[in-house]
Design an enzyme around this catalytic site. Structure first.
Site, PDB file in Angstrom:
ATOM      1  NE  ARG A 274      -9.375   7.064  -3.219  1.00 17.04           N
ATOM      2  CZ  ARG A 274      -8.708   6.802  -2.104  1.00 17.04           C
ATOM      3  NH1 ARG A 274      -7.404   6.669  -2.121  1.00 17.04           N
ATOM      4  NH2 ARG A 274      -9.349   6.656  -0.956  1.00 17.04           N
ATOM      5  CB  VAL A 275      -6.353  12.415  -4.801  1.00 15.06           C
ATOM      6  CG1 VAL A 275      -5.569  12.940  -3.611  1.00 15.06           C
ATOM      7  CG2 VAL A 275      -5.528  12.556  -6.085  1.00 15.06           C
TER       8      VAL A 275
ATOM      9  CB  THR B   8      -0.925   5.877   0.921  1.00 15.34           C
ATOM     10  OG1 THR B   8      -1.693   4.701   0.754  1.00 15.34           O
ATOM     11  CG2 THR B   8      -1.644   7.025   0.214  1.00 15.34           C
TER      12      THR B   8
ATOM     13  CB  THR C 249      -1.695   4.050   4.399  1.00 15.86           C
ATOM     14  OG1 THR C 249      -2.351   3.809   3.184  1.00 15.86           O
ATOM     15  CG2 THR C 249      -1.397   5.533   4.535  1.00 15.86           C
TER      16      THR C 249
ATOM     17  CG  ASP D  93      -6.854   9.929   4.052  1.00 15.35           C
ATOM     18  OD1 ASP D  93      -6.726   9.022   3.200  1.00 15.35           O
ATOM     19  OD2 ASP D  93      -6.530   9.768   5.238  1.00 15.35           O
TER      20      ASP D  93
ATOM     21  CB  SER E 197      -0.926   0.032   1.217  1.00 14.32           C
ATOM     22  OG  SER E 197      -1.769  -1.079   1.198  1.00 14.32           O
TER      23      SER E 197
ATOM     24  CB  THR F 138      -4.283   4.774   8.301  1.00 12.15           C
ATOM     25  OG1 THR F 138      -4.218   3.738   7.318  1.00 12.15           O
ATOM     26  CG2 THR F 138      -4.614   4.151   9.642  1.00 12.15           C
ATOM     27  N   GLY F 139      -6.949   4.523   6.660  1.00 13.51           N
ATOM     28  CA  GLY F 139      -8.276   3.948   6.476  1.00 13.51           C
ATOM     29  C   GLY F 139      -8.937   4.543   5.249  1.00 13.51           C
ATOM     30  CG  LEU F 140     -13.248   4.893   2.870  1.00 22.38           C
ATOM     31  CD1 LEU F 140     -12.819   3.986   1.718  1.00 22.38           C
ATOM     32  CD2 LEU F 140     -14.739   4.759   3.116  1.00 22.38           C
ATOM     33  N   GLY F 141     -10.010   6.904   2.925  1.00 21.54           N
ATOM     34  CA  GLY F 141      -9.665   8.315   2.774  1.00 21.54           C
ATOM     35  C   GLY F 141     -10.861   9.217   2.567  1.00 21.54           C
TER      36      GLY F 141
HETATM   37  C1  SD4 Z   1      -6.444   6.278   1.190  1.00 22.76           C
HETATM   38  N1  SD4 Z   1      -6.119   6.521   3.549  1.00 22.76           N
HETATM   39  O1  SD4 Z   1      -5.890   6.450   0.112  1.00 22.76           O
HETATM   40  C2  SD4 Z   1      -5.598   5.874   2.369  1.00 22.76           C
HETATM   41  C3  SD4 Z   1      -5.545   4.389   2.466  1.00 22.76           C
HETATM   42  C4  SD4 Z   1      -5.112   3.840   3.786  1.00 22.76           C
HETATM   43  O2  SD4 Z   1      -4.703   2.061   5.126  1.00 22.76           O
HETATM   44  O3  SD4 Z   1      -4.827   4.508   4.714  1.00 22.76           O
HETATM   45  N2  SD4 Z   1      -5.066   2.560   3.940  1.00 22.76           N
HETATM   46  O4  SD4 Z   1      -7.653   6.368   1.338  1.00 22.76           O
END
Ligand code: SD4
Length: 330
Positions: A214-215, A204, A186, A217, A84, A237-240
């Site tokens: 796509r961009v 990331t 990430t 967070d 990632s 981290t997670g769903l941006g």
């Molecule tokens: C994103 N936040 O591009 C990042 C992905 C991520 O653990 O953090 N994954 O949405």
């Protein structure tokens, strides 16, 4: 009103407006001094252990937090096993590895790149954007050309393993990015150096099989990363998309400014994300993790769902800690 009284009145009012009245800076609430240590570095997930190790070398020799957070995450960017981040990152649905990164220092200087291709260390390009241009963010082709002009090499970042996973995915082309299960590496990092200054970085390859362009967070100051050296810093981290909708790291830092500990601030920010997404189609699989660090070297992490962990390194050693969470995965 005598001119002296008028002077006093405007000076006091000026101090209140500037937030400096009785020593309270910019609306910050005075808290008892925390029990944290300095220097300290924290970073998201297990891959933070190797990154912290590198960052620690800078911190322990009296170096600047900014250098620590750049050098630390570079280790993960160069690791082909990390799917990632950087080299070896999973591509978008067209098979292109596109990278997002940002960095922020103790003076609120920041730099960022998004949708950058063929450059192994987007974090260092982000730092160059901060230091060598009048801008904060460069994207796509412009970011690439800038990187090349700064001496960065062109490299193929798609490893055979990531290419194979992409080709397997193409067979069904089913887009369900369950972050935390399939693409959770990430790296976001925060460091407090021996001089008491905080900096942060985040890097990331974003969501696997994302739409081209796509961009997330991670390169967005105030979403994936925010630092205010008066108070502290936060990374996500997670769903941006969920992090962007809520400016999650900004609100975490503002919670700390209001007197909350990093652990409480991260929890409040996660609760805010959950409230905002209550009826949102992203909610059933939503995962976001937030890390926070304050000026006293106190830190904390919280996530929407179980499974988020983070790496911490201070004079007690380098170790993995589980974040607190609101929900269990069903
Ligand atoms: C994103 N936040 O591009 C990042 C992905 C991520 O653990 O953090 N994954 O949405």
């Amino acid at each position: 009103m005598s001119s002296r009284r008028k002077f006093l009145k405007t000076t006091v009012l000026g101090s209140v407006l500037a937030g400096t009245f009785s020593g309270v800076a910019n609306g910050a609430v005075r808290r008892k001094k925390g029990k944290g240590q300095k220097p300290v570095v924290i970073s998201t997930w297990r891959n933070g252990i190797q990154a912290n190790e590198e960052a620690w070398k800078t911190l322990i020799s009296g170096g600047r937090a900014l250098d620590a957070v750049e050098r630390g995450v570079m280790v993960v960017e160069a690791d082909p096993k990390d799917r990632s981040v950087g080299y070896g990152g999973r591509p978008d649905r067209d098979g292109n590895v596109t990278l997002d990164a940002c960095i922020m220092d103790e003076h609120s200087n920041c730099g960022s790149v998004a949708c950058l291709q063929n450059i192994m260390h987007p974090i260092s390009v982000a730092r160059k954007v901060m230091e060598e241009t009048p801008h904060v963010m460069l994207v796509g082709e412009g970011a690439y050309k800038f990187a090349r002009s700064q001496g960065f090499k062109k490299e193929n970042l798609l490893t055979p393993e990531s290419e194979k996973q992409w080709k397997d995915w193409l067979k069904k082309s089913n887009y369900k990015p369950v972050i935390n299960i399939e693409n959770h590496d990430t790296i976001g990092m925060l460091a407090l150096d021996a001089n008491g200054n905080i900096s942060g970085s985040c890097t990331t390859s974003g969501a696997a099989w994302k739409l081209p362009g796509r961009v997330g967070d991670s390169p967005l100051i105030g979403a994936g990363l925010f630092v205010d050296n008066e108070v502290g810093g936060a990374v996500a981290t997670g769903l941006g998309e969920a992090v962007i909708r809520t400016a999650a790291t900004t609100i975490t830092v503002e919670m700390m400014r209001q007197g909350h500990s990093p652990a409480q601030a991260a929890k409040l920010a996660i609760e805010r994300i959950m409230r905002v997404h209550k009826n949102h189609p992203d909610m059933p699989n939503l995962q976001v993790g937030i890390l926070a660090l304050n000026k006293d070297g106190e830190y904390g992490g919280h996530s929407v769902r179980s499974g988020f962990n983070f790496s911490v390194c201070n004079s007690d050693g380098n170790r993995l800690e589980d974040a607190k969470f609101r929900l269990k995965w069903n």
